[in-house]
Design a protein around this motif. Structure first.
Motif, PDB file in Angstrom:
ATOM      1  N   TYR A  26       0.723  -1.139   0.052  1.00 21.78           N
ATOM      2  CA  TYR A  26       0.089   0.031   0.100  1.00 21.78           C
ATOM      3  C   TYR A  26       0.835   1.273  -0.012  1.00 21.78           C
ATOM      4  CZ  TYR A  26       1.220  -0.620   4.856  1.00 21.78           C
ATOM      5  OH  TYR A  26       1.858  -0.808   6.136  1.00 21.78           O
ATOM      6  N   VAL A  27       2.104   1.292   0.259  1.00 22.53           N
ATOM      7  CA  VAL A  27       3.025   2.384   0.598  1.00 22.53           C
ATOM      8  C   VAL A  27       2.804   3.401  -0.596  1.00 22.53           C
ATOM      9  CG1 VAL A  27       5.497   3.277   1.060  1.00 22.53           C
ATOM     10  CG2 VAL A  27       4.404   1.296   2.278  1.00 22.53           C
ATOM     11  N   ASN A  28       3.404   2.990  -1.922  1.00 17.91           N
ATOM     12  CA  ASN A  28       3.437   3.621  -3.012  1.00 17.91           C
ATOM     13  C   ASN A  28       1.994   4.312  -3.204  1.00 17.91           C
ATOM     14  OD1 ASN A  28       5.001   4.839  -5.211  1.00 17.91           O
ATOM     15  ND2 ASN A  28       3.528   3.796  -6.452  1.00 17.91           N
ATOM     16  N   THR A  29       0.808   3.668  -3.022  1.00 19.34           N
ATOM     17  CA  THR A  29      -0.465   4.178  -3.543  1.00 19.34           C
ATOM     18  C   THR A  29      -0.705   5.369  -2.745  1.00 19.34           C
ATOM     19  OG1 THR A  29      -1.028   2.096  -4.521  1.00 19.34           O
ATOM     20  CG2 THR A  29      -2.797   3.585  -3.972  1.00 19.34           C
ATOM     21  N   HIS A  30      -0.448   5.142  -1.235  1.00 21.60           N
ATOM     22  CA  HIS A  30      -0.776   5.948  -0.461  1.00 21.60           C
ATOM     23  C   HIS A  30       0.099   7.231  -0.389  1.00 21.60           C
ATOM     24  CE1 HIS A  30      -3.786   4.197   2.600  1.00 21.60           C
ATOM     25  NE2 HIS A  30      -3.359   3.171   1.770  1.00 21.60           N
ATOM     26  N   ALA A  31       1.250   7.029  -0.550  1.00 22.24           N
ATOM     27  CA  ALA A  31       2.316   8.278  -0.941  1.00 22.24           C
ATOM     28  C   ALA A  31       1.934   9.054  -2.008  1.00 22.24           C
ATOM     29  CB  ALA A  31       3.863   7.637  -0.876  1.00 22.24           C
ATOM     30  N   LYS A  32       1.907   8.496  -3.137  1.00 24.05           N
ATOM     31  CA  LYS A  32       1.224   9.149  -4.460  1.00 24.05           C
ATOM     32  C   LYS A  32       0.020   9.916  -4.301  1.00 24.05           C
ATOM     33  CE  LYS A  32       5.267   8.193  -6.628  1.00 24.05           C
ATOM     34  NZ  LYS A  32       5.835   7.342  -5.736  1.00 24.05           N
ATOM     35  N   TYR A  33      -1.059   9.265  -3.694  1.00 19.67           N
ATOM     36  CA  TYR A  33      -1.917  10.020  -3.379  1.00 19.67           C
ATOM     37  C   TYR A  33      -2.006  11.221  -2.540  1.00 19.67           C
ATOM     38  CZ  TYR A  33      -6.424  11.146  -0.948  1.00 19.67           C
ATOM     39  OH  TYR A  33      -7.499  11.863  -0.472  1.00 19.67           O
ATOM     40  N   LEU A  34      -1.005  11.185  -1.561  1.00 22.27           N
ATOM     41  CA  LEU A  34      -0.987  12.373  -0.686  1.00 22.27           C
ATOM     42  C   LEU A  34      -0.104  13.433  -1.395  1.00 22.27           C
ATOM     43  CD1 LEU A  34       0.255  10.502   2.543  1.00 22.27           C
ATOM     44  CD2 LEU A  34      -1.654  11.974   2.158  1.00 22.27           C
ATOM     45  N   LEU A  35       0.710  13.069  -2.374  1.00 23.13           N
ATOM     46  CA  LEU A  35       1.495  14.236  -3.297  1.00 23.13           C
ATOM     47  C   LEU A  35       0.693  14.549  -4.188  1.00 23.13           C
ATOM     48  CD1 LEU A  35       4.828  12.635  -3.742  1.00 23.13           C
ATOM     49  CD2 LEU A  35       4.550  14.596  -2.476  1.00 23.13           C
ATOM     50  N   LEU A  36      -0.278  13.974  -4.681  1.00 23.90           N
ATOM     51  CA  LEU A  36      -1.380  14.248  -5.775  1.00 23.90           C
ATOM     52  C   LEU A  36      -2.091  15.397  -5.043  1.00 23.90           C
ATOM     53  CD1 LEU A  36      -1.703  11.273  -7.899  1.00 23.90           C
ATOM     54  CD2 LEU A  36      -0.952  13.457  -8.701  1.00 23.90           C
ATOM     55  N   ARG A  37      -2.685  15.041  -3.869  1.00 19.46           N
ATOM     56  CA  ARG A  37      -3.751  15.772  -3.174  1.00 19.46           C
ATOM     57  C   ARG A  37      -3.050  16.888  -2.850  1.00 19.46           C
ATOM     58  NH1 ARG A  37      -6.170  13.603   2.144  1.00 19.46           N
ATOM     59  NH2 ARG A  37      -4.121  14.321   2.722  1.00 19.46           N
ATOM     60  N   TYR A  38      -1.989  17.132  -2.396  1.00 19.60           N
ATOM     61  CA  TYR A  38      -1.106  18.344  -1.903  1.00 19.60           C
ATOM     62  C   TYR A  38      -0.912  19.226  -3.260  1.00 19.60           C
ATOM     63  CZ  TYR A  38       2.943  21.272  -0.272  1.00 19.60           C
ATOM     64  OH  TYR A  38       3.635  22.252   0.177  1.00 19.60           O
ATOM     65  N   ALA A  39      -0.602  18.627  -4.404  1.00 25.47           N
ATOM     66  CA  ALA A  39      -0.235  19.239  -5.489  1.00 25.47           C
ATOM     67  C   ALA A  39      -1.597  20.078  -5.991  1.00 25.47           C
ATOM     68  CB  ALA A  39       0.346  18.463  -6.656  1.00 25.47           C
ATOM     69  N   PHE A  40      -2.504  19.473  -6.151  1.00 25.15           N
ATOM     70  CA  PHE A  40      -3.842  19.735  -7.023  1.00 25.15           C
ATOM     71  C   PHE A  40      -4.699  20.683  -5.714  1.00 25.15           C
ATOM     72  CE2 PHE A  40      -3.130  16.223  -9.940  1.00 25.15           C
ATOM     73  CZ  PHE A  40      -2.911  17.132 -11.220  1.00 25.15           C
ATOM     74  N   ASN A  41      -4.925  20.036  -4.774  1.00 23.44           N
ATOM     75  CA  ASN A  41      -5.696  20.608  -3.761  1.00 23.44           C
ATOM     76  C   ASN A  41      -5.118  21.880  -2.962  1.00 23.44           C
ATOM     77  OD1 ASN A  41      -7.201  18.570  -4.670  1.00 23.44           O
ATOM     78  ND2 ASN A  41      -7.833  17.848  -2.833  1.00 23.44           N
ATOM     79  N   GLN A  42      -3.968  21.815  -2.844  1.00 20.86           N
ATOM     80  CA  GLN A  42      -3.364  22.853  -1.975  1.00 20.86           C
ATOM     81  C   GLN A  42      -2.343  23.779  -2.763  1.00 20.86           C
ATOM     82  OE1 GLN A  42      -2.166  19.903   1.354  1.00 20.86           O
ATOM     83  NE2 GLN A  42      -2.154  21.932   2.235  1.00 20.86           N
ATOM     84  N   LEU A  43      -1.712  23.310  -3.604  1.00 23.98           N
ATOM     85  CA  LEU A  43      -0.642  24.194  -4.302  1.00 23.98           C
ATOM     86  C   LEU A  43      -1.540  24.856  -5.660  1.00 23.98           C
ATOM     87  CD1 LEU A  43       2.518  22.462  -4.308  1.00 23.98           C
ATOM     88  CD2 LEU A  43       1.760  24.254  -2.845  1.00 23.98           C
ATOM     89  N   ASN A  44      -2.720  24.192  -5.861  1.00 20.55           N
ATOM     90  CA  ASN A  44      -3.512  24.437  -7.112  1.00 20.55           C
ATOM     91  C   ASN A  44      -2.663  24.066  -8.464  1.00 20.55           C
ATOM     92  OD1 ASN A  44      -5.924  25.209  -5.529  1.00 20.55           O
ATOM     93  ND2 ASN A  44      -4.747  27.006  -4.796  1.00 20.55           N
ATOM     94  N   LEU A  45      -1.904  23.260  -8.759  1.00 15.18           N
ATOM     95  CA  LEU A  45      -1.266  22.926  -9.606  1.00 15.18           C
ATOM     96  C   LEU A  45      -2.306  22.459 -10.674  1.00 15.18           C
ATOM     97  CD1 LEU A  45       1.783  21.578  -8.603  1.00 15.18           C
ATOM     98  CD2 LEU A  45       1.520  23.955  -8.809  1.00 15.18           C
ATOM     99  N   VAL A  46      -1.850  22.539 -12.027  1.00 10.42           N
ATOM    100  CA  VAL A  46      -2.707  22.117 -13.126  1.00 10.42           C
ATOM    101  C   VAL A  46      -2.241  20.880 -13.998  1.00 10.42           C
ATOM    102  CG1 VAL A  46      -3.838  24.211 -13.717  1.00 10.42           C
ATOM    103  CG2 VAL A  46      -1.727  23.600 -14.932  1.00 10.42           C
TER     104      VAL A  46
END
Length: 191
Positions: A108-128
Motif C-alpha cells: 500500500y505504501v506507494n499508492t498512499h504516498a502518491k495520493y498524498l503528493l497528488l492531493r497536496y499538488a492539486f488541492n493545496q498548491l492548485n497546480l494544473v
C-alpha cells in the motif's frame, strides 16, 4: 510556496525530510534491487547519504519539497519521494526521485504516498499538471504510475545521463487538473 506540514493517510505519513530520517533511509536503501532503475544510489554509505541530503534534498526549497515516507504501522522510514521542478508560472511540477524499500514495494505504501503528493499538488498548491518520469525499461514503475491514473505520453530518447555515462530513455506520464477529481475518487476507494 511549500509548507512544512506532514501529510498522512491511515497507513502512510509523508514528513518533510530532515536529518532525523537519514538513519531510517539508510536502512531502507540496503537492498540492491531498490536501485536497479534509480539514477544514483545515494544510500551506499552514510557519508554519501548525508552529502545527498545537503546538496540534493535541500536544493532550492522554492522548487521542490522532499519527503520521508513513513509506514505508520511499523513507524519506520521506508523511502523517500519528492514534488519538484515546481513551475509557478505554468502551475506544474513533477513527482519522482522516489525509492521505496524492497520490503515495502508492491504494498500500500506507494499508492498512499502518491495520493498524498497528488492531493497536496492539486488541492493545496492548485497546480494544473503533474508529470512522472521513469526508465523506459522499468516496467514495475511504469505499471505503478499507470495504476495511479496517469496518462502515458511517450518516450523521450536519451533524456537522462546515467552515472556510468550511458543515457536513459524516459517513459513520460502526466495527470492534469481536469483528470484529478476522478483519479482522486478512485484512489480513495483503493486506500
Amino acid at each position: 510556496m511549500f509548507t512544512t506540514q506532514i501529510h498522512q493517510t491511515n497507513k502512510v505519513a509523508l514528513e518533510p525530510l530532515k536529518l532525523k530520517h537519514l538513519e531510517g533511509l539508510y536502512q531502507a536503501g540496503k537492498h540492491p534491487q531498490v536501485w536497479q532503475w534509480v539514477l544514483s544510489n545515494y544510500t551506499q554509505t552514510q557519508v554519501k547519504l548525508e552529502q545527498w541530503f545537503t546538496h540534493s534534498a535541500q536544493f532550492n526549497q522554492n522548487e521542490q519539497v522532499v519527503f520521508a515516507i513513513i509506514d505508520k504501522h511499523s513507524q519506520q522510514v521506508v523511502g523517500t519521494t519528492r514534488l519538484f521542478r515546481l513551475d509557478s508560472n505554468n502551475l506544474s511540477a513533477e513527482i519522482g526521485h522516489t525509492f521505496i524499500s524492497f520490503t515495502a514495494q508492491r504494498t500500500y505504501v506507494n499508492t498512499h504516498a502518491k495520493y498524498l503528493l497528488l492531493r497536496y499538488a492539486f488541492n493545496q498548491l492548485n497546480l494544473v499538471r503533474i508529470s512522472f518520469n521513469t526508465h523506459e525499461h522499468n516496467q514495475q514503475s511504469r505499471n505503478a504510475i499507470a495504476r495511479l491514473g496517469a496518462k502515458y505520453e511517450g518516450i523521450a530518447q536519451k533524456d537522462r545521463r546515467l552515472e556510468d555515462g550511458s543515457y536513459r530513455n524516459t517513459a513520460k506520464f502526466s495527470i492534469i487538473d481536469e483528470q484529478w477529481p476522478a483519479i482522486k475518487l478512485r484512489l480513495e476507494e483503493l486506500l
